[in-house]
Each structure stands twice: as C-alpha cells, then as structure tokens.
Design an enzyme around this catalytic site. Structure first.
Site, PDB file in Angstrom:
ATOM      1  N   THR A   1     -59.201 -17.829 -64.946  1.00 53.55           N
ATOM      2  CA  THR A   1     -60.029 -17.186 -65.962  1.00 53.55           C
ATOM      3  C   THR A   1     -59.511 -15.781 -66.233  1.00 53.55           C
ATOM      4  O   THR A   1     -59.142 -15.050 -65.310  1.00 53.55           O
ATOM      5  CB  THR A   1     -61.511 -17.133 -65.538  1.00 53.55           C
ATOM      6  OG1 THR A   1     -62.006 -18.467 -65.400  1.00 53.55           O
ATOM      7  CG2 THR A   1     -62.357 -16.411 -66.576  1.00 53.55           C
TER       8      THR A   1
ATOM      9  N   PHE B   1     -60.318 -12.058 -67.767  1.00 58.19           N
ATOM     10  CA  PHE B   1     -61.423 -11.125 -67.991  1.00 58.19           C
ATOM     11  C   PHE B   1     -60.889  -9.895 -68.715  1.00 58.19           C
ATOM     12  O   PHE B   1     -59.722  -9.535 -68.576  1.00 58.19           O
ATOM     13  CB  PHE B   1     -62.063 -10.706 -66.666  1.00 58.19           C
ATOM     14  CG  PHE B   1     -62.625 -11.845 -65.866  1.00 58.19           C
ATOM     15  CD1 PHE B   1     -63.982 -12.143 -65.902  1.00 58.19           C
ATOM     16  CD2 PHE B   1     -61.800 -12.628 -65.060  1.00 58.19           C
ATOM     17  CE1 PHE B   1     -64.509 -13.186 -65.164  1.00 58.19           C
ATOM     18  CE2 PHE B   1     -62.316 -13.681 -64.321  1.00 58.19           C
ATOM     19  CZ  PHE B   1     -63.675 -13.958 -64.375  1.00 58.19           C
TER      20      PHE B   1
END
Length: 361
Positions: free
Chosen positions: A261, A263
């Site tokens: 992921t 960010f």
C-alpha cells in the site's frame, strides 16, 4: 572451553564499539540541538522537519551499506535516529487514519519514526482538516494498493484542499486472521476494512465461506470488535492483534504475496528537491476530440515519465472528470518546469499537488 578467550575478545570489541556508537549518537543529537538554535535565531520556528534532507540522508545510508545488515534494516535504524534527534528540536504532531493499530499508523511510524506525537483520527477527511487547521503538522493517508488500485476518497479530498503532498510511503502489507475462537467453523462473522476484504477474497472464499463479511471503518476497528464481541474474527495487522489481545490464527492471508500500500504525507509546505523526486498533478481537459492526448503531450515532448494517471468525477457537472497524474522529477527541475508550463496552457484546470521525495525503501 577452548573458544572462551575468542568469545571474550569479541564481546570486549562489541562493548568498545557500543561505547563509540553511543558517543557519536550523543554528538549527533547535540548537533541537532544546535540546528534548532540556528533556525530559531533565523525565525524558522516550525521548519524542523525537512523531507528532502531526510530522504538524501537515507539514500546515502543505503548507498554506503556494505552489509551484513540489509539496506532496509539500516535505513530504519537511521529513521529512528533522525526521529529522536528531530524530537529535540520540537514535538512533531502527525495525524493518521486511525484508530491505533491501523496500517496507516505503521506507515506514519515507518516514515517519521516513533519520536512523534501520532494522532489517530476516524476518517480521511478529518486528517485533512486537522492539518489544514494547523493542529497537526502533517498527516498520513492511504492512496493506492498494488492489488486493489486507488483509494478514491483520498484523491477526492485534493479537489478542494490547499494542502500539499510532502512525501510518500510504501508499506508491505500482511493481512492476518485474528480472533480468540477455538474453531473457525464456529465464527459467524469476520470484520475488516473493505480494502482488506478485497485483498483476501480468494483466501476467505476457500477457508471461511460460511462467515458473514462485515465492513468497518478500519482494520483496527475490526480487531476491537472481535475482542469486545467474542466468537467472531477480524482481518488486521499483527500490531492490532497485540494491541487488542487477539491471537493470530492465520498469517499472511493476502492473495497477492507482494501486496503493498502506498501512503501520502500531506502538509502545508513546498518541499525542495531531493534529487530523486515525484510530482503529483490535478488536471482536467477541455471537452473536445483528442483533448487528453494534447494535454499530456508536453510530458512526452520534454522526456518526462508519467508513472500514474487516474480519473475521478469533478463534481462540477455530469460526466465531467479530472485526472490525477504522477510524474518523475521535481517541479523545479528545468525540463519538468517547461513541461508543466505547456501543460497548464492546454488544461482547463491545473493544480500542482506537490513535489516530494520518492519513497526510500
């Protein structure tokens, strides 16, 4: 034993090295205090975090590394060292998508270290508002997953927010099945965030077809519910398991082994070039044939690599869209500046969301 003299010599050497390291760390910390004094004398009261400077330091750490520790390990050690030294200059408040135990909290600590005041908030828009109001210096929000794509709510917030992107974090995400049940067959419910359900769809279909999947605001909230209610399960991080007193029943249940992921770090400042940067843009086209091709042509003409393009409804009128674009380079780089000037002339809407250091490990 015959190896005792050799062991004693090695341990004595380690003790001597530890003493030298401690002396050098203390000297580095005193230098950080002196930096703070120089900044205060110059009136730079809130400029104690410099993303480009920290990125440069971490890249040099990796470049100098000759083992046996990996680049990732050494970089993390230095991140914590810089975090502790930065803390001597002043407290850094970092808002993140909470509650405690989320992957976003892990990303915040990966980027800023643990010598910060991490502030959990219930929603992405609250993180933006906290930073806009100046209550937090920076915020950390998820923007993209390698399996499930972009996180639209984060993108939508940039439509009206004055905040800038100051950095990015890439976090390898391991999903775990948590709970305190003796038999998975007895669990009627499994809680998680919708992104985690999507990342673990095949595993859940194979191992928990009977359990109802209930979407909640975060994985940490899922862990809290699994703890409070009993007899149900959660998909969350190992940190959440420890924090909420749950057992890890199955680890690494994500369908894709390289599940990562991305960010974003959001703040109010413009970030100077670090040498290896990205720039994010928000643009829209005029409604005419070939408009998107003409809009993006300056990037190709100036040799700029586009790493991401994502469309979102503009919310101005039906079927009107804006594009979020990531390119390599900093807006102060000559060829990037030239490309952006040409792109702005062609765009109906043009906004630089920020130039920032590319993620370091």
């Amino acid at each position: 034993m015959s190896d005792q003299p050799a062991l004693q010599a090695l341990r004595a050497r380690i003790d001597a090295l530890d003493e030298q390291l401690q002396t050098l760390i203390s000297e580095r910390a005193r230098c950080a205090q002196q930096v703070a004094e120089v900044k205060r004398a110059a009136g730079e009261l809130n400029d104690f975090y410099r993303p480009e400077r920290e990125a440069e330091v971490l890249r040099r750490v990796a470049e100098r590394n000759q083992g046996p520790l990996t680049n990732e390990v050494l970089v993390q050690i230095y991140r914590e060292l810089m975090s502790a030294c930065r803390g001597l200059e002043g407290p850094l408040h970092v808002a993140f998508l909470g509650p405690e135990g989320t992957f976003t909290e892990a990303a915040a600590h990966k980027h800023f270290g643990h010598a910060v005041k991490a502030v959990p908030l219930a929603a992405i828009d609250e993180v933006f508002r906290e930073v806009e109001a100046g209550t937090a210096h920076y915020g950390v929000v998820p923007v993209e997953n390698s399996t499930e794509g972009m996180i639209s709510h984060t993108l939508d917030m940039f439509l009206n927010s004055p905040l800038k992107i100051c950095g990015e974090i890439e976090l390898r995400v391991h999903q775990n099945l948590l709970g305190n049940v003796a038999d998975l067959a007895t669990a009627a419910h499994v809680y998680s965030h919708q992104q985690s359900f999507a990342q673990c769809r095949e595993w859940l279909d194979a191992h928990l077809p009977h359990a109802e999947r209930i979407t909640v605001s975060s994985n940490a909230e899922a862990a809290r519910r699994a703890h409070d209610e009993g007899g149900c399960l959660a998909i969350a991080s190992a940190t959440a398991a420890e924090r909420y007193g749950l057992k890890i029943l199955h680890s690494n249940i994500e369908d894709e082994p390289d599940n990562t992921t991305r960010f974003l770090v959001i703040g109010r400042q413009q970030v100077a070039p670090s040498g290896t940067d990205k720039t994010s843009l928000l643009v829209s086209t005029r409604n005419r044939p070939g408009a998107l091709h003409r809009l993006l042509a300056p990037l190709s003409q100036h040799g700029i690599s586009m790493t991401r393009i994502e469309s979102r409804p503009s919310r101005r009128s039906t079927w009107d869209y804006v594009f979020f674009v990531d390119i390599e380079g900093h807006q102060q780089d000559t060829k990037v500046t030239q490309a952006l000037v040409a792109l702005e002339q062609e765009a109906a809407l043009f906004k630089v969301l920020g130039s920032y250091p590319a993620a370091v490990l």
